[in-house]
Structures are given as C-alpha cells and as structure tokens.
Motif scaffolding. Structure first.
Motif, PDB file in Angstrom:
ATOM      1  N   GLY A 513       0.817  -1.202   0.000  1.00 18.23           N
ATOM      2  CA  GLY A 513       0.000   0.000   0.000  1.00 18.23           C
ATOM      3  C   GLY A 513       0.850   1.251   0.000  1.00 18.23           C
ATOM      4  O   GLY A 513       1.753   1.433  -0.819  1.00 18.23           O
ATOM      5  N   GLU A 514       0.606   2.106   0.987  1.00 15.47           N
ATOM      6  CA  GLU A 514       1.290   3.387   1.065  1.00 15.47           C
ATOM      7  C   GLU A 514       2.383   3.409   2.117  1.00 15.47           C
ATOM      8  O   GLU A 514       2.820   4.478   2.540  1.00 15.47           O
ATOM      9  N   ALA A 515       2.830   2.223   2.589  1.00 20.58           N
ATOM     10  CA  ALA A 515       3.780   2.208   3.689  1.00 20.58           C
ATOM     11  C   ALA A 515       4.818   1.108   3.515  1.00 20.58           C
ATOM     12  O   ALA A 515       4.599   0.108   2.819  1.00 20.58           O
ATOM     13  N   HIS A 516       5.972   1.330   4.161  1.00 18.58           N
ATOM     14  CA  HIS A 516       7.001   0.306   4.332  1.00 18.58           C
ATOM     15  C   HIS A 516       6.882  -0.235   5.754  1.00 18.58           C
ATOM     16  O   HIS A 516       6.737   0.537   6.708  1.00 18.58           O
ATOM     17  N   HIS A 517       6.974  -1.548   5.890  1.00 18.44           N
ATOM     18  CA  HIS A 517       6.778  -2.182   7.200  1.00 18.44           C
ATOM     19  C   HIS A 517       8.054  -2.915   7.615  1.00 18.44           C
ATOM     20  O   HIS A 517       8.655  -3.647   6.807  1.00 18.44           O
ATOM     21  N   PHE A 518       8.439  -2.743   8.880  1.00 21.32           N
ATOM     22  CA  PHE A 518       9.633  -3.363   9.422  1.00 21.32           C
ATOM     23  C   PHE A 518       9.280  -4.018  10.763  1.00 21.32           C
ATOM     24  O   PHE A 518       8.411  -3.524  11.494  1.00 21.32           O
ATOM     25  N   SER A 519       9.948  -5.126  11.074  1.00 22.45           N
ATOM     26  CA  SER A 519       9.698  -5.788  12.356  1.00 22.45           C
ATOM     27  C   SER A 519      10.979  -6.415  12.885  1.00 22.45           C
ATOM     28  O   SER A 519      11.855  -6.828  12.121  1.00 22.45           O
ATOM     29  N   VAL A 520      11.062  -6.473  14.240  1.00 22.23           N
ATOM     30  CA  VAL A 520      12.174  -7.117  14.945  1.00 22.23           C
ATOM     31  C   VAL A 520      11.548  -8.116  15.909  1.00 22.23           C
ATOM     32  O   VAL A 520      10.910  -7.726  16.892  1.00 22.23           O
ATOM     33  N   GLN A 521      11.725  -9.398  15.616  1.00 24.14           N
ATOM     34  CA  GLN A 521      11.129 -10.464  16.425  1.00 24.14           C
ATOM     35  C   GLN A 521      12.212 -11.168  17.220  1.00 24.14           C
ATOM     36  O   GLN A 521      13.274 -11.500  16.688  1.00 24.14           O
ATOM     37  N   ASP A 522      11.951 -11.408  18.539  1.00 20.15           N
ATOM     38  CA  ASP A 522      12.941 -12.072  19.377  1.00 20.15           C
ATOM     39  C   ASP A 522      12.287 -13.204  20.155  1.00 20.15           C
ATOM     40  O   ASP A 522      11.073 -13.391  20.127  1.00 20.15           O
ATOM     41  N   ASN A 523      13.107 -13.961  20.853  1.00 28.49           N
ATOM     42  CA  ASN A 523      12.648 -15.077  21.688  1.00 28.49           C
ATOM     43  C   ASN A 523      12.965 -14.813  23.158  1.00 28.49           C
ATOM     44  O   ASN A 523      13.314 -15.719  23.903  1.00 28.49           O
ATOM     45  N   GLY A 524      12.836 -13.540  23.551  1.00 27.93           N
ATOM     46  CA  GLY A 524      13.234 -13.124  24.890  1.00 27.93           C
ATOM     47  C   GLY A 524      12.163 -13.289  25.943  1.00 27.93           C
ATOM     48  O   GLY A 524      11.313 -14.182  25.869  1.00 27.93           O
ATOM     49  N   ILE A 525      12.162 -12.345  26.913  1.00 27.77           N
ATOM     50  CA  ILE A 525      11.337 -12.510  28.112  1.00 27.77           C
ATOM     51  C   ILE A 525       9.860 -12.203  27.871  1.00 27.77           C
ATOM     52  O   ILE A 525       9.027 -12.506  28.710  1.00 27.77           O
ATOM     53  N   GLY A 526       9.518 -11.597  26.730  1.00 24.14           N
ATOM     54  CA  GLY A 526       8.123 -11.356  26.406  1.00 24.14           C
ATOM     55  C   GLY A 526       7.468 -10.320  27.307  1.00 24.14           C
ATOM     56  O   GLY A 526       8.113  -9.637  28.102  1.00 24.14           O
ATOM     57  N   LEU A 527       6.131 -10.229  27.190  1.00 20.03           N
ATOM     58  CA  LEU A 527       5.358  -9.254  27.954  1.00 20.03           C
ATOM     59  C   LEU A 527       4.135  -9.916  28.546  1.00 20.03           C
ATOM     60  O   LEU A 527       3.599 -10.895  27.999  1.00 20.03           O
ATOM     61  N   LEU A 528       3.674  -9.371  29.667  1.00 16.34           N
ATOM     62  CA  LEU A 528       2.397  -9.759  30.232  1.00 16.34           C
ATOM     63  C   LEU A 528       1.286  -8.926  29.584  1.00 16.34           C
ATOM     64  O   LEU A 528       1.547  -7.828  29.088  1.00 16.34           O
ATOM     65  N   PRO A 529       0.043  -9.419  29.582  1.00 19.44           N
ATOM     66  CA  PRO A 529      -1.046  -8.622  28.993  1.00 19.44           C
ATOM     67  C   PRO A 529      -1.156  -7.255  29.657  1.00 19.44           C
ATOM     68  O   PRO A 529      -1.048  -7.123  30.874  1.00 19.44           O
ATOM     69  N   GLY A 530      -1.345  -6.215  28.859  1.00 18.59           N
ATOM     70  CA  GLY A 530      -1.509  -4.864  29.362  1.00 18.59           C
ATOM     71  C   GLY A 530      -0.228  -4.080  29.521  1.00 18.59           C
ATOM     72  O   GLY A 530      -0.263  -2.902  29.865  1.00 18.59           O
ATOM     73  N   GLN A 531       0.942  -4.706  29.288  1.00 16.92           N
ATOM     74  CA  GLN A 531       2.202  -3.998  29.476  1.00 16.92           C
ATOM     75  C   GLN A 531       2.653  -3.230  28.252  1.00 16.92           C
ATOM     76  O   GLN A 531       3.500  -2.344  28.354  1.00 16.92           O
ATOM     77  N   SER A 532       2.106  -3.562  27.065  1.00 12.65           N
ATOM     78  CA  SER A 532       2.639  -2.982  25.829  1.00 12.65           C
ATOM     79  C   SER A 532       2.450  -1.472  25.774  1.00 12.65           C
ATOM     80  O   SER A 532       3.308  -0.752  25.246  1.00 12.65           O
ATOM     81  N   GLU A 533       1.344  -0.947  26.344  1.00 13.59           N
ATOM     82  CA  GLU A 533       1.095   0.497  26.265  1.00 13.59           C
ATOM     83  C   GLU A 533       2.097   1.291  27.106  1.00 13.59           C
ATOM     84  O   GLU A 533       2.331   2.462  26.847  1.00 13.59           O
ATOM     85  N   ARG A 534       2.706   0.661  28.104  1.00  9.24           N
ATOM     86  CA  ARG A 534       3.626   1.375  28.984  1.00  9.24           C
ATOM     87  C   ARG A 534       5.040   1.449  28.421  1.00  9.24           C
ATOM     88  O   ARG A 534       5.833   2.277  28.855  1.00  9.24           O
ATOM     89  N   LEU A 535       5.350   0.583  27.460  1.00  9.00           N
ATOM     90  CA  LEU A 535       6.739   0.457  27.026  1.00  9.00           C
ATOM     91  C   LEU A 535       7.299   1.729  26.408  1.00  9.00           C
ATOM     92  O   LEU A 535       8.483   2.022  26.547  1.00  9.00           O
ATOM     93  N   PHE A 536       6.469   2.486  25.673  1.00 11.95           N
ATOM     94  CA  PHE A 536       6.975   3.600  24.878  1.00 11.95           C
ATOM     95  C   PHE A 536       6.913   4.939  25.627  1.00 11.95           C
ATOM     96  O   PHE A 536       7.065   5.986  25.015  1.00 11.95           O
ATOM     97  N   LYS A 537       6.670   4.894  26.949  1.00 12.84           N
ATOM     98  CA  LYS A 537       6.650   6.119  27.732  1.00 12.84           C
ATOM     99  C   LYS A 537       8.043   6.422  28.260  1.00 12.84           C
ATOM    100  O   LYS A 537       8.829   5.523  28.549  1.00 12.84           O
ATOM    101  N   VAL A 538       8.336   7.710  28.416  1.00  5.29           N
ATOM    102  CA  VAL A 538       9.647   8.126  28.898  1.00  5.29           C
ATOM    103  C   VAL A 538       9.842   7.645  30.335  1.00  5.29           C
ATOM    104  O   VAL A 538       8.967   7.808  31.187  1.00  5.29           O
ATOM    105  N   PHE A 539      10.996   7.018  30.589  1.00  3.05           N
ATOM    106  CA  PHE A 539      11.403   6.494  31.889  1.00  3.05           C
ATOM    107  C   PHE A 539      10.505   5.362  32.392  1.00  3.05           C
ATOM    108  O   PHE A 539      10.533   5.040  33.571  1.00  3.05           O
ATOM    109  N   GLU A 540       9.713   4.760  31.514  1.00  2.00           N
ATOM    110  CA  GLU A 540       8.850   3.658  31.939  1.00  2.00           C
ATOM    111  C   GLU A 540       9.630   2.353  31.839  1.00  2.00           C
ATOM    112  O   GLU A 540      10.211   2.037  30.808  1.00  2.00           O
ATOM    113  N   ARG A 541       9.644   1.579  32.946  1.00  2.00           N
ATOM    114  CA  ARG A 541      10.369   0.310  32.969  1.00  2.00           C
ATOM    115  C   ARG A 541       9.452  -0.770  33.521  1.00  2.00           C
ATOM    116  O   ARG A 541       8.628  -0.516  34.391  1.00  2.00           O
TER     117      ARG A 541
END
Length: 600
Positions: A513-541
């Motif tokens: 379509g109108e975009a280029h898509h990129f992804s980085v997939q790993d086999n690491g520690i993963g996330l619990l449900p509901g944690q994804s929204e917090r990841l991109f906040k400043v100083f959020e750990r």
C-alpha cells in the motif's frame, strides 16, 4: 549607532531589566521542580524495585517449599511401591527417618488413607481393632459407595488422633482433590477446609495434598485403569498459619500479604493473612503505594498471593532525599533572583550616572548572560560535583562510617549518578528532530548493516543468531535517526533475553500500500497482557534495573523518531517468556514531497 550595535544594546537592556529577574526566577523554579520530580521518581522506583524483589522472594519460597512437600509425599509413595505390605510400624519408622518436623516445618502430619470397598468395611474395621484400637470405626457413619479411611498418620499425637479413621472421601472439597490425584496419577492439592485435627482453640484454615497409591502389578496407564488399581493415598494435612510461619517465619519486615485459594480474593477463599491489618485498612480507603498480585500453582491448584508494603516501607532517608533537592534548589533560585535583581538595579544607576560606564556595563552584561545560561541549563555539572564530593567524603570517613551511614551515602551517590544519566538521556530525546541531518534517500538495508556493526560486540557476547528476511526498500528519511531506531530495537532483543536461551532475532521488511513495514522479532522474556502500552513512555520500565540496566528512554526515543517520520510503532507478545515482536511502519515518499516535521 549602527543597527547591529542598537540590537546589542536592546538585548543588554532586556537582560538587565527588573522583569528578567522574575522570568529567570520562574524558569529556575521550573528546573527545581523538575529536579525534585526526577529525584522523587528515582527514590520511588528504587523502592518499587525493592518491593518487587521481596514479592518475588516470597512467591518463590512458597512455591519451592510446596514442591518439597510433593517430593516428601512421593518418598512415601516409594515405600509402598517397594514393599509388599506397609505396616503401621513400617510407616512410623519411615516418617521418623524422614524427620518431617525438622526438614519440613509447617506440615501437620504425614499419613496414608486406605481405599475400603463397602463389602470389606466390617473386615477392615476388625483388622484395625485387632492392632490395638478397639474403638476404631470409619467416620462419619453411614453407607457410601466407597470409603477412604485414614489408618496411618504420624506423628500419632493427640491432635492427629482426631483424624484417625476419618473417611476423607465423605467431604466434597477433599474428594475433588483425591479424584484428581487418582485420575491423573499426580499430586493434587485440595481447596480450603477445616481439618478434623482442629480443636476449639487456635482454629486455622487448612489444605491437604494427596499422592495416589496404586496396587502393585496392576496396570494404571489410563484414568479407568487408575480408578480400578487405586489402593489409597499418601497425604499431608497443613494448617495454613503454621505452614506459612514454617516457610516465611513470623515477620516479613516491611511487607504484608494475604493468600487465597483460587483466582479470586473472596473472603471465603482466604487461606492466610499476615499478622498486621494494613491490607484491611487499604480496603477501607487507605490505598498502599506498593502492591502486587501473584499466582502460585501448587499441585494442580492455583493460589493468589496479595502483597502490600507497610506505611514505613520508604525509609526516612529516602523520603527526605527529594526534599533536600527541592530546598537546595529553592535556595539557589532565590540567590539567583537576588543576584539578577541586584545587577539590574546597578545597571539602572550606572546608566543614570554616566555614559562612560558603558564598557563596564557591557562586560557585566556578558558575565550575567553566561551566569544565567549556566544556572538555567547546565544542571549536570553540579550533579557530578555532588557525586564526586560524596565519594571523597565516603573515602575520608571510611574508618568511622556505620553500615547505615555507608548505605545512605551509597544511595545519595547512586541518586546523583542516576539523575545525571537521566538528564543525558533527556537531552538526547530532546535533540531528535533538531539535528542538522536532513531527509534524504537511504537504503534501509545499509542502515540495518550499520546498526548491526555497532552491536557486533553484544551479538557475539550473547551468541545471538540474527536473521534478515524480506525486501528492504529505499527510504526518504534521516539516516542517523533510522540507524538509532534499528540499533535500539535489536539491542533490546539482545538485552532482554532469558539466561538459558541464546537470542534468536528475526529482522523483516516489506512494502504494501502506502507504507514500508519493518519488524524485529525475538525469543526473549516477552510481555504480560496490558504492558505494551507502557513500554513507549519516557522512563517507563517493566523490569528491575538490577537485572536489566538502562534509563527507560530507548523505546520512547524510537517512538519519537518514527512519529517524526510520519510513521507508527507498536509491540506484540504472546506472553511472558514467549518473546516480542516490535514493528514500525513508515510512509512511502516521493522525492518531490516535503518530508514530515523537517526542522533541519
């Protein structure tokens, strides 16, 4: 006077105007408030990390101890599988050799419940009575399809004798666990019950753990075969307060907890609560600052652990650190305001006295500009000085420092260094979009290669496997910014890995379509449900800094760069320890089209 000279004169007058002192005072108040907020956030984050460690410790200790009890029960099962007949004397000698009271504190007893068909009840009761128990009978009375009567229970003290002859199959909660153990061949834990060992005093909630015993030589590979081959159960009753004190001791310091049977925190599911009432106070409206819920799986049954911090969880030194920063900052602010105000008054008097003082006044203005800039923007140098002098103070006072004083000094030094790192990270975050690097056509594959070159030491150290898939397009973008995004995402995949698993990182790209898509997939520690929204906040750990160091700004930086390019970034995970996939998209650009937010 030339226009240029007139401009310099106007700026000089502005810097020395009375209102400038108020403006700078306001700006310095903002900086002081920011420093206070950063200090307070740091102190509370450290406390949150400490609380998380204590919660994890309590959870693991309960889970590990209950696993040890399963092992002890399986030792009893081994006695039955190795013997044609296990007598009362054999069981007594076995339990005495295991030393249950010494090595398994908190366990109420170690017993065997025998399966008795209704047709054999009278013969069974006569056999037990002949062993020296003339009053023995299966309890409670009544006709049932099957009996499972307790015939061995050590130590055979007065409390445990109350359970002698009890048919546990007659009670629904116990029967549910026994049927699960029988049909699966595995250890099974019951729900909350009141043990028959209880007296009228010190009544506690209880649970029981069962391991099935099958008749020797009889097949038991399927649930139906297990039901037909069942001989009885090796089991252990637990009084919950005694059990928890045996596992965790009487006092857990500055935390309190409640343990529930199942997934809910209903009052009728409460197994145990610590001695203080802070949890109940929290439900009355006094919400604790630190709290956590954990699930513990024990022999096929879930427990819910609710933990809160006591009101004094933050020490006086921790509570006072942000106040010291705020008071010190305010003193500097007032001094700066007084200094600037004094200079402004001197400037006005100097202009009234004589034009001959112009040169001196200009020199004073230049000094004032330099001073105001340093006081308003350069907070890192004072922080470094504070850290250095604290380290010198620690070295000079080393012979007389107590452990508490040394601990407090380490907190202060670490706080200054952490604030310096956070300020540096904030400056890097603020510079995004303001650098001289222009939008230009770039090869995304070349940008990826450059990012991987920077990460080569980490890749080698982690023994990581890097796979690159898909068609990597040409991009109209800022070169350094995109390298930084790829480097951060791949670096996170290397850092947040499981110790026992080498990183496997898959990098993909495609266009649609109108975009280029990129992804980085790993086999690491993963996330619990509901944690994804917090990841991109400043100083959020989401993880403790002691395990995964960092400032908590890398993903916020990635989001800012991607959005600067008109794109979107997101993360997905199948769950804890199942890895993550970070993906971002960038719009396709025409060379004649204006790039988004190009401030260069």
């Amino acid at each position: 006077m030339t226009p240029k000279a007139g401009s310099r004169w106007s700026v000089s007058r502005l810097l020395h105007h009375r209102a400038t002192a108020w403006v700078i005072l306001l700006a310095s108040f903002v900086l002081t408030a920011t420093a206070w907020h950063l200090s307070d956030s740091y102190v509370r984050q450290r406390a949150a990390d400490r609380f998380e460690f204590q919660v994890t410790d309590v959870t693991e200790r309960i889970a590990e101890r209950m696993l040890e009890y399963q092992t002890a029960l399986r030792a009893g099962l081994g006695l039955f599988e190795a013997s044609d007949t296990v007598t009362r004397e054999d069981w007594h000698a076995f339990v005495r050799a295991v030393q249950v009271g010494k090595y398994f504190p908190g366990i109420q007893g170690f017993g065997f419940s025998e399966l008795v068909p209704p047709a054999q009840r009278a013969q069974h009761e006569a056999h037990i009575r002949a062993q020296g128990f003339p009053d023995y009978t299966i309890r409670p009375p009544g006709q049932r399809a099957l009996y499972t009567t307790i015939i061995y229970l050590e130590p055979f003290n007065a409390r445990n004798q109350r359970a002698f002859g009890f048919d546990m199959f007659s009670e629904p909660t116990r029967r549910t666990a026994m049927e699960r153990a029988r049909d699966t061949g595995q250890a099974a834990l019951s729900g909350r019950v009141t043990l028959v060992q209880e007296t009228d005093t010190d009544v506690q909630h209880g649970v029981l753990m069962y391991v099935p015993v099958y008749r020797r030589g009889v097949p038991h590979g399927t649930p139906e075969q297990r039901q037909n081959a069942l001989q009885g159960f090796v089991y252990a009753p637990f009084r919950m307060r005694d059990l928890m004190q045996g596992i965790l001791a009487a006092d857990q310091g500055d935390i309190e907890f409640e343990l529930y049977d199942g997934d809910t925190q209903a009052a009728d599911k409460l197994l145990h609560q610590s001695h203080s009432g802070a949890l109940f106070a929290s439900r009355a409206g006094l919400v604790p600052e630190f709290s956590a819920l954990r699930k513990i799986e024990v022999a096929g049954r879930d427990w819910t652990l609710s933990v809160v911090a006591r009101p004094g969880f933050l020490s006086l030194a921790e509570e006072s650190q942000p106040l010291v920063v705020a008071v010190g900052g305010l003193l500097v602010d007032v001094l700066l305001f007084a200094t600037i105000g004094s200079i402004a008054r001197q400037q006005k008097r100097a202009e009234e006295l004589a034009q001959a003082m112009t040169l001196d006044l200009r020199r004073s203005n230049a000094d004032l500009e330099q001073f105001a800039y340093a006081a308003s923007h350069d907070m890192r140098q004072p922080l470094r000085m504070v850290s250095s002098y604290l380290q010198l103070l620690e070295a000079e006072l080393q012979p007389v420092l107590t452990d508490e004083m040394r601990h407090n000094l380490h907190y202060a030094i670490d706080g200054a260094q952490r604030m310096d790192q956070m300020l540096s990270a904030l400056l890097e975050y603020a510079r995004v979009g303001r650098e001289t690097d222009h939008f230009a056509w770039q090869s995304s594959h070349a940008l990826l290669d450059e990012a991987l070159r920077y990460l080569q030491p980490e890749i080698s150290a982690a023994q990581a496997q890097i796979r690159i898939e898909g068609d990597w397009p040409q991009l109209f973008a800022r070169r350094d910014d995109l390298v930084r995004v790829l480097q951060n995402l791949v670096g996170n995949a290397l850092k947040y890995r499981l110790p026992e698993r080498c990183p496997d990182v898959v990098l993909r790209a495609h266009s649609s379509g109108e975009a280029h898509h990129f992804s980085v997939q790993d086999n690491g520690i993963g996330l619990l449900p509901g944690q994804s929204e917090r990841l991109f906040k400043v100083f959020e750990r989401l993880q403790a800094r002691s395990q995964y160091p960092g400032t908590g700004i890398g993903l916020a930086l990635c989001r800012k760069i991607v959005e600067l390019h008109g794109g979107h970034i997101a993360v997905a995970s199948a769950g804890e320890n199942l890895g993550c996939t970070f993906s971002f998209s960038l719009p396709r650009r025409d060379p004649t089209q204006d790039p988004p937010h190009d401030r260069s």
